[in-house]
Structure formats: structure tokens, C-alpha cells
Design an enzyme around this catalytic site. Structure first.
Site, PDB file in Angstrom:
ATOM      1  N   ASP A  16     -39.497  -8.672  47.059  1.00  0.00           N
ATOM      2  CA  ASP A  16     -40.896  -9.040  46.838  1.00  0.00           C
ATOM      3  C   ASP A  16     -41.101 -10.416  47.474  1.00  0.00           C
ATOM      4  OD1 ASP A  16     -43.272  -8.302  44.636  1.00  0.00           O
ATOM      5  OD2 ASP A  16     -43.106 -10.445  45.025  1.00  0.00           O
ATOM      6  N   HIS A  36     -41.415 -11.188  37.238  1.00  0.00           N
ATOM      7  CA  HIS A  36     -41.813 -12.520  36.755  1.00  0.00           C
ATOM      8  C   HIS A  36     -41.713 -12.645  35.232  1.00  0.00           C
ATOM      9  CE1 HIS A  36     -43.124 -13.688  40.678  1.00  0.00           C
ATOM     10  NE2 HIS A  36     -44.116 -12.821  40.735  1.00  0.00           N
ATOM     11  N   HIS A  41     -42.588 -12.886  46.373  1.00  0.00           N
ATOM     12  CA  HIS A  41     -42.508 -13.955  45.368  1.00  0.00           C
ATOM     13  C   HIS A  41     -41.123 -13.949  44.720  1.00  0.00           C
ATOM     14  CE1 HIS A  41     -46.776 -12.574  45.476  1.00  0.00           C
ATOM     15  NE2 HIS A  41     -46.954 -13.872  45.694  1.00  0.00           N
ATOM     16  N   ASP A  60     -45.417  -6.967  49.402  1.00  0.00           N
ATOM     17  CA  ASP A  60     -46.411  -8.014  49.640  1.00  0.00           C
ATOM     18  C   ASP A  60     -46.001  -9.056  50.678  1.00  0.00           C
ATOM     19  OD1 ASP A  60     -44.478  -8.744  47.852  1.00  0.00           O
ATOM     20  OD2 ASP A  60     -45.841  -9.401  46.276  1.00  0.00           O
TER      21      ASP A  60
END
Lengths: 220, 316
Positions: free
Chosen positions: B164, B127, B166, B253
């Protein structure tokens, strides 16, 4: 909230005596679809759109060069909409949304109380504002919650979010097909959503699977 | 059996995110325990990190940002850029070590010392943007390693597969205009999940058009959806790109038991996903895979997920 804050101020306009081909050039040069027509005192007298021009010109299959040239050199005044529906700078975004939807327009000229053109508001401006209001440009997570439709539910949600020290990007409340229930969509500016979800569940708030959200009626 | 490296460095535990933060040192301890319990440590080449040369970090992050991060960190500030980013006085050093560790992993794979590698680093990276920290990430470990491989090792077809849950906004933005680095991300749909980017229509810009691919998955979906998209999309897309090396932004995740998302990937589903990525690397990239830890917060599941991940790298 107010049109004056979100309208485009540098409006590209045209004179009623300009010919249609000039109007067409202006539209394509500026990448726009609406040209307000103003007089020498900047008073709004009409509007001409790309659709007005397209319907005035003969089809591209037409071979009658004389007639094409004749139409292209005819005046804006002949095809414009006179006294178009306009909006005031002190009207609101909500007014514009309803007015645009009701009339199926793509843009509204903005005039002051003397009738002078001071801006234009288009669906493009409204989309930008909508993206902003939803907080879509800020990193966050959308929660989908189902609560009972009674006073005090929102307070519980806000308290839980605040206790987790999370900021709101936006929050939407919507109808739900089942009577007595409301769908609530908080957009939260965090990645760390796990503990809050557990807390909300323990409070008796159900997490709504977004695939199961229907506003008015559940499909059979 | 492959020569698989395992980057683990106890200094990665020093990045302290305070109480109740999901991105905590225990994540790495759980991963290490997973390797131990599965009897994998003797089969792996363990190595520690060296601090990164700042010139590589500057290929992705602005000098102004790096200075700001270092100064804030040393001054004792514990929240950086967003409330999500909790840090301590050691965070900057740890972040430099995370980058350095991944670069060292890249060197070992390129030199042939290792066939592939799993880097259990903290803080995560995908990120982190050019000029800001975001979503628990400070320096973009994978993006910096990709630039290192491109500039220092002259590799000009690098694939980054981000699993991931996200979207890796930082990685995408770093390479959006670069046709040599293909960014492929599978993640929970951005309307519902952090950070709200990674929509299917985001596909790169300018010369990089087509070298970014996002595959959003709706909440509630899991194994079947992932399996379908691997067959239908990931395989043909990477086959066409034909990478010389594959970097994996590995987040655990998307697992059904991880409360950070609504994706329901099973433990087996994770293995199947990694098996396909490794198989792709065998076909096109001489087996070269650098897997780097991003998210994954369920301490009960991390040991098994990480051990399975590494078993696949070992081809055991």
C-alpha cells in the site's frame, strides 16, 4: 512558547569543590552533558560540560598514572565556565533557539531574577517541542503548495481545507527562490487528501514537487 | 495454473462511509467487475466469509477498544476516533467479517485447499492500532491473520509485505518486538504521506530488531525506484528471512492515477512488483501467498489492477 513550560526542572547540579571524577560520574549516570554549578543558596555560579572534562583529562594513551589521578581529583571550580550565559523562564523558545545557535551551546541554565537556578533547557527539549509543534506524532499528510506572495493567499488555502472538513496539524510558510512566490506546507490530519488537492489546483494553487523546492536560489 | 482463492462477500458492501468518502463499497464492485471482465471468475475458487472468533481479534486489539468500537457503532455514531473513519451501524459486523474472511483464507491455504488467495475485503486494516481506529481501518485484518497462523498453525516465519502507498503503522506496531513476523513496507516517504510513520530507521525493537523494514519512496518516483528496491533490498532481505508464508497488504493506491499519493507506479509496475513477491513465495514459502486488500481508490484503475494481480497469483 515560554522556557518555563519546556525546560527540565529537576536539574542535576554539582558543587564547585567537587572533584572532576565526581562530575564525570554524574554526567554519565544521568546521560547528560551539562552540569550547572551552584552555591549553597542555589545561585548559579558556573557550568561544566563533558567537553570541559575531556579537555582537562590527559589522553587515554597517557601512562602517567600520577598525573591522571591528580587531574581527576582537581576541583570543578578550576575547569568550569564562570558566570555562564543563562536564560530566564519568561524568555521564549525562539530566544533559546537563537541564543544556542549564536553561541554554539548545547544547553542553557535557566535562572530566576534572583539568579537562582530553576531549570535547564537543552537542544533535546527544543527538539521535542519542535516535533510537537510540527504535529509529527499525529497521523497526517503534508501538502506542498506554491502560491503568489500577496495578501489573501493563505485565506484561500485555509478556506479550502475547512470546506473539506480537514484539521490542521501545523502550517509552515517559507521563502521560494523565485521572486513573488511563497511555498506553503500545510500538515493536514487526514489520509483523504485527493479531493482537496483537486480543489486547490482548480483554485489556481500549484502543487509543488518537494524535490523542486529551493529556498534561496535555484541551483544551476 | 494455481489453485487461487478469491474471497468476495457482498456483506463487505454494507460498511457505508457516507457521501464523498474514498473508501467506498464501489471499490469492491469495481474489483469484482475486473475479475468478471477478464474472464477470471471461472478459474478462481470463490468463497464467502464467516465472522471471526473474537479471541483472534483480541490477539491484536484491546478488549476495551473492541467494546468501544462495537458500542459506538451500535449507538449510531458515524465518526470514530478520527474524522477519516466514517462508519455506519453495520461497520462493526462488517469489520468482524473482514477478519473472519482473511482467517478463512489462511485456513484454506494452510490445509492445501488453495495455493494462494486474494481477499477483497472492506474495511481495510493496516492502519488500525491496538487501541484505536485510523486511516479508514478498524481491525487489522492482516495482523490478526498473522497471529492466527503463528498461534494456531505454528508457523514461525511469517513475512508481511505491505505494498500500500501508506505505511502500515498498525501492523508494524503489532510485531515490532516479534522476530518471527517480518514486516516489510514500501510506501511514500512519511514526511509527505499519511500517517507519518515508516521511516527507514524504524527497524523493530528488542528481540524483533531487524524484523521490521521500511523503504520510503519520495514523491514523484515510481516504476524505476520500485524495481530497483525489489532487486537491491526486498529480495535479499526476504531471502535471508526465508518465510514459510507471505502475507501481502495489497494497496493499489501507489498507482499514478490514484490521487491519494504522489507515487507514480504504472499498471505494469504493479504487475512486476507482484510477480517478484509471488516468485519469492515459490522459492521459500511453497508458493503460499495470502493477499489482502488495503487501499486503492481509483475506480477506473481498480478492475485492471486487481485482475492483473489475480492473474499473477493464478500463474496464468
Amino acid at each position: 512558547m515560554f522556557i518555563s513550560k519546556v525546560m527540565t526542572k529537576n536539574v542535576v547540579t554539582i558543587d564547585k569543590d567537587a572533584d572532576i571524577s565526581t562530575a564525570q560520574e554524574k554526567l554519565s549516570k544521568h546521560g547528560i552533558r551539562h552540569l550547572p554549578v551552584v552555591n549553597e543558596n542555589d545561585l548559579l555560579i558556573g557550568i561544566v560540560t563533558d567537553r570541559d572534562i575531556r579537555s582537562a583529562l590527559p589522553s587515554s594513551q597517557s601512562t602517567d598514572k600520577d598525573s591522571i589521578a591528580k587531574i581527576a581529583s582537581s576541583k570543578v571550580e578550576e575547569i568550569m565556565t564562570r558566570s555562564p550565559i543563562s536564560i530566564s523562564p519568561l524568555d521564549t523558545i525562539q530566544d533559546a533557539l537563537l541564543l544556542l545557535q549564536k553561541n554554539r551551546f548545547g544547553a542553557l541554565p535557566v535562572v530566576d531574577d534572583q539568579g537562582k537556578l530553576i531549570g535547564i533547557i537543552s537542544t533535546r527539549d527544543l527538539l521535542r517541542e519542535f516535533i510537537e509543534v510540527l504535529g509529527l506524532n499525529d497521523p497526517g499528510t503534508l501538502l506542498c503548495l506554491l502560491v503568489e506572495d500577496k495578501i489573501g493567499q493563505m485565506k484561500k488555502i485555509v478556506d479550502a481545507v475547512s470546506e473539506e472538513k480537514i484539521s490542521f496539524g501545523s502550517i509552515l510558510v517559507s521563502r521560494y527562490w523565485e521572486e513573488g512566490k511563497r511555498a506553503v506546507f500545510p500538515y493536514l490530519l487526514t489520509q483523504n487528501i485527493g479531493p482537496l488537492k483537486t480543489k486547490l489546483k482548480n483554485m489556481g494553487c500549484s502543487l509543488l514537487d518537494p524535490m523542486d523546492w529551493y529556498r534561496d536560489s535555484h541551483p544551476k | 495454473m494455481k489453485k487461487t482463492g478469491f474471497l468476495y462477500d457482498e456483506r463487505y458492501l454494507l460498511h457505508d462511509t457516507g457521501p464523498n468518502h474514498p473508501e467506498k463499497p464501489e471499490r469492491l464492485k469495481a474489483i469484482y467487475r475486473g475479475m468478471e471482465d477478464a474472464g477470471l471468475l471461472s478459474k478462481l475458487t470463490l468463497f464467502q466469509a464467516d465472522p471471526a472468533d473474537m479471541k483472534w481479534i483480541e490477539t491484536i486489539h484491546s478488549k476495551e477498544y473492541i467494546d468501544r468500537f462495537e458500542t459506538s457503532c451500535r449507538s449510531g455514531i458515524t465518526v470514530f476516533d478520527y474524522p477519516d473513519n466514517q462508519m455506519c451501524a453495520k461497520t462493526f459486523e462488517t469489520a468482524v467479517l473482514a477478519v473472519g474472511g482473511v482467517i478463512k483464507a489462511a485456513q484454506k491455504v494452510i490445509s492445501g485447499d488453495l495455493d494462494n488467495v486474494f481477499c477483497a475485503v472492506r474495511p481495510p486494516g493496516h492502519h488500525a492500532e491496538h487501541g484505536s481506529a485510523m486511516g479508514f481501518c478498524y481491525f487489522n485484518n492482516v495482523a490478526i491473520a498473522a497471529r492466527y497462523l503463528q498461534i494456531e498453525c505454528h508457523i514461525n516465519r511469517i513475512a508481511i509485505v505491505d505494498i500500500d502507498v501508506h505505511h502500515g503503522n498498525g501492523t508494524q506496531h503489532a510485531f515490532e518486538e516479534d522476530p518471527e513476523i517480518f514486516y516489510y513496507s514500501i510506501h511514500q516517504h512519511p514526511t509527505f504521506a499519511f500517517p507519518g510513520t515508516g521511516r527507514a530507521f524504524e527497524s523493530g525493537n528488542g528481540p524483533g530488531t531487524g524484523a521490521t523494514r521500511n523503504y520510503p519512496v519520495l514523491p514523484g518516483y515510481g516504476d524505476n525506484e520500485y524495481h530497483g528496491l525489489i532487486q537491491r533490498d526486498l529480495l535479499p532481505v526476504l531471502e535471508h528471512f526465508s518465510p514459510e508464508i507471505i502475507l501481502v497488504s495489497t494497496g493499489f493506491d501507489a498507482h499514478v492515477d490514484d490521487d491519494m499519493s504522489d507515487i507514480t507506479l504504472s499498471t505494469q509496475g504493479y504487475s512486476r512488483l507482484m510477480e517478484r513477491i509471488v516468485a519469492l513465495a515459490e522459492l521459500y514459502a511453497g508458493g503460499k501467498v495470502i493477499s489482502v486488500l488495503e487501499g486503492g481508490y481509483c475506480l477506473e484503475r481498480l478492475p485492471e489492477l486487481a485482475a492483473n494481480h489475480v492473474k499473477i497469483l493464478l500463474n496464468q
